[in-house]
Each structure stands twice: as structure tokens, then as C-alpha cells.
Design a protein around this motif. Structure first.
Motif, short mmCIF file in Angstrom:
data_model
loop_
_atom_site.label_atom_id
_atom_site.label_comp_id
_atom_site.label_asym_id
_atom_site.label_seq_id
_atom_site.Cartn_x
_atom_site.Cartn_y
_atom_site.Cartn_z
N ASP A 1 9.30 3.16 7.43
CA ASP A 1 9.94 3.90 6.35
C ASP A 1 8.85 4.21 5.34
O ASP A 1 8.68 3.51 4.36
CB ASP A 1 11.06 3.05 5.75
N ILE A 2 8.07 5.23 5.63
CA ILE A 2 6.93 5.60 4.79
C ILE A 2 7.30 6.82 3.99
O ILE A 2 7.90 7.75 4.50
CB ILE A 2 5.70 5.92 5.65
N GLY A 3 6.95 6.84 2.74
CA GLY A 3 7.28 8.06 2.06
C GLY A 3 7.01 8.15 0.60
O GLY A 3 5.93 8.48 0.19
N VAL B 1 0.79 -1.23 0.00
CA VAL B 1 0.00 0.00 0.00
C VAL B 1 0.83 1.28 0.00
O VAL B 1 0.29 2.35 -0.31
CB VAL B 1 -0.98 0.03 1.19
N TYR B 2 2.10 1.22 0.35
CA TYR B 2 2.94 2.42 0.29
C TYR B 2 4.40 2.04 0.12
O TYR B 2 4.81 0.94 0.44
CB TYR B 2 2.76 3.29 1.54
N SER B 3 5.15 2.97 -0.42
CA SER B 3 6.59 2.77 -0.60
C SER B 3 7.31 3.55 0.49
O SER B 3 6.70 4.25 1.29
CB SER B 3 7.02 3.23 -1.99
N GLY B 4 8.63 3.45 0.48
CA GLY B 4 9.43 4.14 1.48
C GLY B 4 10.39 5.12 0.85
O GLY B 4 10.22 5.55 -0.30
N ARG C 1 5.75 -11.08 -4.11
CA ARG C 1 4.34 -10.65 -4.06
C ARG C 1 4.13 -9.28 -4.68
O ARG C 1 3.01 -8.83 -4.82
CB ARG C 1 3.86 -10.61 -2.61
N GLY C 2 5.24 -8.57 -4.97
CA GLY C 2 5.13 -7.20 -5.45
C GLY C 2 5.12 -6.19 -4.31
O GLY C 2 4.77 -5.04 -4.49
N TYR C 3 5.52 -6.60 -3.11
CA TYR C 3 5.54 -5.76 -1.91
C TYR C 3 6.96 -5.23 -1.69
O TYR C 3 7.94 -5.90 -2.02
CB TYR C 3 5.14 -6.56 -0.68
N VAL C 4 7.07 -4.06 -1.04
CA VAL C 4 8.38 -3.49 -0.69
C VAL C 4 8.57 -3.53 0.83
O VAL C 4 7.61 -3.42 1.60
CB VAL C 4 8.53 -2.04 -1.21
N PRO C 5 9.84 -3.67 1.29
CA PRO C 5 10.12 -3.74 2.74
C PRO C 5 10.12 -2.35 3.37
O PRO C 5 11.06 -1.58 3.20
CB PRO C 5 11.52 -4.36 2.78
N VAL C 6 9.06 -2.02 4.10
CA VAL C 6 8.92 -0.67 4.64
C VAL C 6 8.74 -0.60 6.16
O VAL C 6 8.65 0.50 6.71
CB VAL C 6 7.76 0.08 3.96
N GLU C 7 8.69 -1.73 6.83
CA GLU C 7 8.49 -1.71 8.28
C GLU C 7 9.48 -2.67 8.94
O GLU C 7 9.71 -3.77 8.45
CB GLU C 7 7.06 -2.12 8.65
N TRP C 8 10.01 -2.26 10.07
CA TRP C 8 10.87 -3.12 10.89
C TRP C 8 10.16 -3.25 12.23
O TRP C 8 10.02 -2.28 12.96
CB TRP C 8 12.23 -2.50 11.08
#
Length: 127
Positions: A109-111, A27-30, A48-55
Motif C-alpha cells: 500500500d504505497i502512495g 520511508v513511505y506512507s500508503g 516507532r513512528g512507522y505506518v503499516p504499509v505492507e502485508w
């Protein structure tokens, strides 16, 4: 596993090391702070087409993504014998009666590109 965890705690003077629980989202990139994640392009996304944005820090919580990934969001503790144990499985031993009070803490890491807010002329922080 309980014995191995106790031995690790004793041998490391109470210090435990954990594998990062990196969570991917669609739902969002970083802003490429946690990992390359600022674009939904092949070199940035997982299968899945997802990006790593949360730790998720010392997490016992599974993600609830539309396309699940096994154990995503779960922190694993590294034991002395090179094995690992899910924090959820060790939490009662570590926290006793307070295990149910364990919080979920996230570094986000939202942005995407920096923007100037509509309520002023100062660029958002962090730049």
C-alpha cells in the motif's frame, strides 16, 4: 508442535489459517488500503513512528527496519488448540525438500496523494 500442526491439517481438510504479517515502514506512507497509513501522525503510526504499509503473505522473512520489532514480517499459523506456530518452523513439514524455494510475496500500500505522471495527463492507477 509437529503433531498439533498435523492434527490441524487433518481436521481442517488441508486448510491452514494464518495471522496477517503486517509490516510497518518509515520511508513511505500508503493510501489507507491495508490500514490507516496515509499520514505520519500519532493516530496512524506505531511506537516507532512507522505506518503499516505492507502485508507479507505467508512469510518466513523478518523485516530489516532501522528500529526492529520482534517477529515483524513473520507469518504465524493458527492451530486447532488455539496455539500458533511460525511458518518458518512449519515450512519443512509442509513443503519438504522444497522449503528453501518458498517465495516472499508482498501486498504493498504505497502512495500518499495521487499524482499525475510527468509522461501524460492520465491520473495514476489505482486512483
Amino acid at each position: 508442535m509437529e503433531a498439533e500442526l498435523s492434527e490441524t491439517i487433518a481436521a481442517q481438510n488441508g486448510i491452514l489459517f494464518a495471522q496477517p504479517a503486517i509490516v510497518h515502514r518509515k520511508v513511505y506512507s500508503g493510501r489507507d488500503l491495508l490500514a490507516p497509513n496515509s499520514r505520519f501522525e500519532p493516530e496512524y503510526v506505531d511506537e516507532r513512528g512507522y505506518v503499516p504499509v505492507e502485508w507479507w503473505v505467508m512469510s518466513t522473512t523478518l523485516t530489516q527496519n532501522a528500529i526492529p520489532k520482534p517477529n515483524e514480517g513473520i507469518t504465524y499459523l493458527r492451530l486447532r488448540n488455539e496455539s500458533k506456530i511460525a511458518l518458518a518452523d512449519a515450512l519443512h513439514l509442509l513443503m519438504g525438500n522444497y522449503a528453501s524455494q518458498w517465495p516472499l510475496t508482498k501486498i504493498l500500500d504505497i502512495g500518499g496523494p495521487a499524482v499525475t505522471p510527468s509522461f501524460g495527463s492520465t491520473q495514476e492507477v489505482p486512483p
